[in-house]
Design a protein around this motif. Structure first.
Motif, short mmCIF file in Angstrom:
data_model
loop_
_atom_site.label_atom_id
_atom_site.label_comp_id
_atom_site.label_asym_id
_atom_site.label_seq_id
_atom_site.Cartn_x
_atom_site.Cartn_y
_atom_site.Cartn_z
N ASP A 26 30.66 21.30 19.97
CA ASP A 26 29.20 21.30 19.81
C ASP A 26 28.59 22.20 20.89
O ASP A 26 28.79 21.95 22.08
CB ASP A 26 28.66 19.86 19.94
N GLY A 49 31.39 12.73 18.80
CA GLY A 49 30.95 13.77 17.87
C GLY A 49 30.70 15.10 18.54
O GLY A 49 30.10 16.00 17.95
N THR A 52 34.30 18.51 16.46
CA THR A 52 34.56 18.28 15.04
C THR A 52 35.79 19.08 14.63
O THR A 52 36.05 20.15 15.18
CB THR A 52 33.36 18.70 14.16
#
Length: 151
Positions: A26, A49, A52
């Motif tokens: 990210d 998260g 990914t």
């Protein structure tokens, strides 16, 4: 400032069991990813998260499928054929296929008690001797044997 995260990507790749190139970090959370030192930290990044995993691409079979269809269409008309009829499909192979299907029909007729055992064997020999042309001819012969029995 650009941070070199190659070693972090390697660590995450070992933890997840996927290649380095399938990992996507990210861009907003690069500082948190840079702080990950242990394998446990790496697992935390995945659950949070920040990291990914891209799906496997694979090779498309679309063109191959199209080519196979083209190949199957090609060379079926009389102008494209080379060699005798027997060279393309063997005479014996055709005979064996015919005899097997006719014997199967005979067996069914015998199991249904349409024909008796001696009648079955007389027809069986005709099938083996290539006297019977096809399934329709065999059905006709079976009907004849049944009608002879009734007379």
């Amino acid at each position: 400032m650009v941070i070199n995260l190659h070693s972090k990507k390697k660590l995450i790749s070992r933890v997840t069991g996927v290649g380095v190139h399938r990992l996507r970090l990210d861009p907003d959370k690069l500082d948190e990813v840079a702080d990950a030192i242990t394998r446990n930290n790496a697992r935390g990044m995945i659950t949070a998260g920040f990291v990914t995993i891209k799906p496997i691409k694979g090779t498309s079979r679309g063109r191959a499928r199209f080519k196979k269809i083209q190949r199957s269409k090609r060379g079926t008309k009389s102008g494209s054929k080379q060699g005798r009829k027997g060279a393309r499909t063997a005479r014996k192979a055709a005979y064996v296929a015919k005899v097997r299907s006719l014997r199967r029909l005979l067996k069914i007729a015998k199991e249904r008690k349409e024909i008796t055992n001696p009648e079955f064997w007389s027809l069986y020999k005709k099938v083996g001797g290539n006297t019977v042309r096809n399934k329709a001819h065999l059905r006709l012969l079976v009907q004849e044997t049944i009608s002879k029995r009734k007379d």
